[in-house]
Design an enzyme around this catalytic site. Structure first.
Site, short mmCIF file in Angstrom:
data_model
loop_
_atom_site.label_atom_id
_atom_site.label_comp_id
_atom_site.label_asym_id
_atom_site.label_seq_id
_atom_site.Cartn_x
_atom_site.Cartn_y
_atom_site.Cartn_z
N SER A 149 76.38 18.63 57.16
CA SER A 149 75.48 17.82 56.32
C SER A 149 75.51 16.34 56.73
CB SER A 149 75.79 18.00 54.84
OG SER A 149 77.17 17.93 54.55
N GLY A 175 39.93 -4.69 65.20
CA GLY A 175 39.58 -4.70 66.61
C GLY A 175 40.87 -4.83 67.37
N LYS A 218 39.11 -11.00 67.32
CA LYS A 218 39.18 -11.06 65.86
C LYS A 218 39.57 -12.43 65.36
CE LYS A 218 42.15 -7.94 65.58
NZ LYS A 218 43.37 -8.41 65.07
N ASP A 245 43.58 -10.51 58.04
CA ASP A 245 43.51 -10.37 59.50
C ASP A 245 44.68 -9.50 59.94
OD1 ASP A 245 42.81 -10.70 62.13
OD2 ASP A 245 43.91 -12.58 62.35
N GLY A 256 84.24 20.74 63.76
CA GLY A 256 85.62 20.73 64.21
C GLY A 256 86.51 19.79 63.43
#
Lengths: 314, 635
Positions: B541, B31, B37, B110, B470
């Site tokens: 990369s 909930g 809850k 819970d 670069g």
């Protein structure tokens, strides 16, 4: 009921072939085997108490017929009840255990004792710090402990496998999710993990299992006439002549037992006549206090256990 | 006697028969934040007299200090554990509570209602048999009710209690209750629940939790507690095919070789035949060993050690199975995936996959679609973000034994682990093996790498240049190739810009495309190494994971990472292609170093200081390393 397709069978209580203790046992064995299969140098923390007794029993079950594939480590503060030390020796001999006893001797050399330094500092130096020293000395990458989630609120959210940084800190905001029973045991160099096979056990489960499996425990858990003094709303047992009596204090014999065991000047006894396991269980079922109530160290401040855990306490 | 266990044996067995024979029910509550809850669980504990005196004392003082009930007892504080969340009023994680009644033991998970919801809820749902779904009677079925239901269904939770809460705020109206039930019924048809029980309650006042509510005489069904105590949740797992994943090989001495594990489905008896799926070899169960002696029959849920009559090869991770109903054994399958990490999923990236006791390197080979968990709509996507659910094809480096999740929760589920942080980043549930996995086998060829390399008189390897745009990668790689060529070596230079004109021209510069870009070039480089060539790869990369992936594709001594370590300021000052200028102006998006990250190598074989060294000096440094590793000699 417009949509209830299938009524649950309310009559049948044959929930499963195995009782809940067998379920819990099987889960704990699983955790032991998993950590041993995946970690290089595990150790089991052994505190001599009832949870440790159950933990040891489960570990022996997990690896039988092999011997325990790891040593036991007891962090000894030198202020444990003498009956605990006696019990430790007997168990180690009877089961042929590889038992390592570690004491923070630096702490003792500095004159530390639980009477004058307060439970907080004492625990920090002689338990938390000592544990860190021992783990580093022997380079363990995994340590089994007997903590249960029902013990205390911050434990309720701890995982079965709890990761520690290389400085042994616990970060409650950065825990790995544990899905199904698939455990991720991977650590980086220097990091370690703590494994809690009793996570889902409750105090009653522990006692019922001790009863069912006839597991030996320290006799201090059973009620007996013992010399005690009343101090700060607690019953402190006069276990040896190191306990200085305050003015007006005089040890009296009372029928008491202990729900948890630790350093004797910090462990409160409860008045009880429960001298057998069924009586203890019966007493527990009617109890109106949680088990850590007798422990000084949890009451220091709100959230104190959480703080201790972040610093590396089990 | 100090620890006399015999004393116990003589005691009459009285007190201990109360709860020890009962089974365990694991359930969770769902909930959102204000559905009540925590109040619900707190109140269940309270009414079950499970709040102890010392806890009550601290609860009273905490309620006054941080409670949300104007100083009255705030039951929610009983279940909100960590100090940080008590103070912030939010739950961070899954909390577990334990209680028992005269009839059953309960473990309650819970889970919180904030933005990490899907992740935490999936974690909780993976271990429970039943869920209590809280609905605010004033609001009815909301989007979040549907979301929670979908996650529960996804994780295979079969039993739902629809707790229609805050009935006190709708005057305990039967009409309201019926209309919510009806609305939910039409929605749940698309989900795979076995049963749904709707119960009208007020968590705050305790109506229909333990005691039947006097305010709702029209309601004739069970209270929450009587339902939880009696619902039959166990499907007959012992009737399913036998499966026991081997967790640990038990070898105390030469005469005993046992396989320890927990039986996850079915049953086994000595004399039964079992199969090892990876080899297809069968054997016969000799003994079922436990600490308490051999047992005549092992059933699902038991942790045992099995010995076999034959010395067949069985290691950790194998799934001992019924030969008449074998699990799949494949390296490709389709699965549902719940992504649990801040960094998104990248198809093509290598992750660790742990399934039972088998760990593999895995990648998502196709991300078919993601599911909008509010509408259940299917959406095309290139990645999965935190808390998203997707349907994926997986490809593994080695096959695994598995079943479909819907047939077997234990042998059909897996987690993904990040190879760098070691974090658990996703949960997966297998749908089925991909047919092509069964049919595509490696074609064995007679001419192999060593033979090709020998003909060329060289050792094949990859020189992988990484660094910012670069930094000088291409100039250095170009010079190194020229030198290698002049020494008579067979080489090939794969350059990022050039490859993007051909093989990778369909890819852009998002993180997902960058991952795919590197995967393709790494596969290409691998083929070239196989052909006996020395391959120079010059790609930015930026991610460690993909460079690591490329490294693991070839053998140990066949990969050298060369990090051209040129500071961003220097690259930007050079700006040979004018790209930094454009990136700073916002004309080029996802530019490495500007608005896309570069992860520095941790263990590069060669590091070149690109701000000081000339290309000539850099080439010499690289040749020194090649000599040191004896990669240029042909012996």
């Amino acid at each position: 009921m417009p949509f209830s397709v299938q009524e649950p069978q309310r009559s049948s209580l044959s929930i499963s072939k195995s009782s809940h203790l067998q379920q819990l046992e099987a889960e704990s064995i699983y955790i032991f085997r998993e950590v041993v299969a995946e970690c290089e140098n595990p150790v089991m923390l052994y505190s001599i108490g009832k949870d440790s007794s159950v933990l040891l029993h489960l570990a022996r079950k997990a690896f039988s017929p092999s011997k325990l594939p790891f040593p036991l480590l007891h962090v000894d503060t030198t202020w444990k009840f003498s009956e605990m030390i006696e019990f430790r020796g007997k168990i180690a001999a009877e089961y042929g255990l590889d038992l390592i006893v570690y004491t923070n001797s630096r702490g003792l050399e500095q004159g530390m004792n639980p009477l004058t330094h307060g439970s907080s500092l004492w625990t920090d130096v002689m338990k938390t710090e000592a544990l860190k020293q021992a783990l580093e000395k022997y380079r363990y990458d995994a340590a089994f402990g007997g903590a249960r989630r029902d013990e205390e609120a911050s434990r309720a959210k701890e995982r079965v496998l709890s990761f520690r940084t290389s400085t042994h800190r616990w970060d409650p905001k950065n825990q790995r999710p544990e899905l199904w029973n698939i455990y991720n045991t991977r650590v980086r160099n220097g990091e370690s993990l703590r494994a809690f096979p009793l996570s889902n056990w409750t105090e009653i489960d522990v006692w019922e299992y001790i009863h069912q499996e006839k597991i030996p425990v320290v006799p201090l858990y059973f009620a007996k006439e013992r010399p005690v003094v009343e101090r700060d709303d607690m019953l402190i047992m006069v276990d040896d002549d190191r306990l200085p009596l305050r003015p007006g204090e005089k040890p009296v014999m009372r029928s008491v037992r202990f729900r948890t065991l630790g350093c004797y000047p910090l462990s409160g006894a409860i008045e009880s006549t429960a001298s057998s396991l069924p009586e203890i269980i019966q007493e527990m079922l009617g109890s109106r206090n949680s088990e850590r109530q007798g422990r000084l160290i949890d009451h220091d401040s709100v959230g104190s256990m959480e703080k201790k855990k972040q610093e590396g306490y089990f | 006697m100090p620890y006399d266990s015999h004393k116990i044996q003589h005691e009459p067995e009285t007190a201990c028969t109360t709860s020890a024979e009962l089974g365990l029910l694991r359930f969770m509550t769902c909930g959102s934040v204000d559905d009540g809850k925590s109040t619900f669980i707190g109140r269940l504990l309270w009414d079950s007299k499970l709040v102890l005196d010392d806890q009550l004392t601290s609860l009273e003082s905490e309620s006054k200090r941080v409670g949300t009930q104007q100083g009255d007892i705030d039951y929610a504080l009983l279940v909100d554990g960590l100090q940080a969340e008590r103070e912030q009023g939010i739950t961070i994680d899954v909390a577990y509570r334990f209680f028992s009644t005269g009839k059953r033991k309960f473990v309650v998970a819970d889970t919180p209602g904030h933005e990490q919801y899907t992740r935490n809820m999936a974690t909780g749902a993976s271990t429970v048999d039943l869920a209590v779904l809280m609905i605010d009677a004033r609001k009815g079925v909301l989007t979040q009710t549907k979301r929670h239901s979908f996650i529960l269904s996804l994780l295979g939770v079969k039993h739902i209690v629809l707790a229609i809460n805050k009935m006190d705020l709708v005057d305990y109206s039967e009409e309201q209750f019926d209309s919510i039930q009806f609305e939910y019924a039409s929605f749940r048809a698309s989900l795979e629940f076995e049963n749904v029980e709707a119960i009208p309650i007020s968590a705050l006042h305790g109506d229909n939790l333990l005691n039947r509510s006097a305010n709702m005489p029209w309601y004739e069904g069970p209270t929450i507690m009587s339902y939880l105590e009696t619902v039959n949740i166990k499907q007959d797992v012992t009737a399913r095919p036998f499966r026991m994943p081997v967790q640990w090989v038990n070898r105390p001495h030469l005469d005993f070789r046992g396989f320890s594990g927990t039986i996850v489905s079915g049953a086994v008896l000595p004399g039964d035949s079992v199969v090892v799926p990876s080899s297809g070899k069968t054997s016969t169960v000799e003994r079922i060993v436990t600490f308490d002696g051999d047992v005549e029959r092992g059933v699902a849920g038991q942790a045992v050690t099995v010995t076999l009559t034959d010395e067949i090869d069985v290691s950790r991770g194998e799934v001992l199975s019924d030969p008449r109903a074998r699990p799949d054994f494949a390296d490709q399958f389709e699965a549902k995936l719940i992504w649990m990490h801040e960094e998104p999923l990248f198809p093509g990236r290598h992750y660790l996959l742990k399934m039972g006791f088998q760990t593999r390197t895995a990648q998502v080979s196709a991300l078919k679609y993601k599911v909008n968990i509010n509408t259940l709509e299917h959406l095309a996507t290139k990645t999965l973000e935190l808390n998203e659910v997707g349907i994926c094809n997986f490809s593994l480096d080695h096959p695994v034994s598995f079943d479909a999740y819907q047939d077997n929760r234990e042998t059909g589920s897996f987690i993904l682990i990040d190879r760098y942080t070691n974090g658990t980043i996703a949960a997966g549930m297998i749908d089925f093996a991909l047919r092509r996995a069964h049919n595509i086998h490696w074609q064995s060829v007679d001419i192999h790498k060593a033979a090709r390399a020998k003909l060329k008189g060289q050792k094949p390897f990859i020189l992988w240049f990484t660094g910012l745009s670069g930094a000088g990668k291409s100039s250095i790689a170009n010079l190194v190739e020229k030198k290698l060529h002049s020494l008579g070596h067979h080489t090939y230079l794969l350059d990022g810009d050039n490859v993007r004109h051909g093989l990778n021209r369909d890819l852009g510069f998002t993180d997902a495309d960058r991952v795919e870009n590197i995967r393709r070039v790494a596969e290409t480089a691998k083929l070239m190494v196989d052909a006996g060539l020395i391959v120079l790869v010059s790609f930015i990369s930026p991610f460690r994971s993909e460079r690591q992936m490329a490294r693991t594709m070839v053998e140990d001594n066949e990969f050298l990472e060369v990090f051209i370590d040129t500071p961003l300021e220097v690259c930007e000052r050079r700006d040979v292609k004018g790209l930094y200028k454009k990136a700073r102006a916002g004309e080029v998006k996802n530019f490495t170093g500007i608005d896309s990250p570069y992860e520095r190598p941790e263990h590069a074989e060669v590091i070149i200081d690109g701000s000081k060294d000339t290309a000539e000096q850099a080439a010499l440094t690289i040749f020194d390393e090649l000599d040191r590793k004896r990669l240029l000699s042909s012996d």
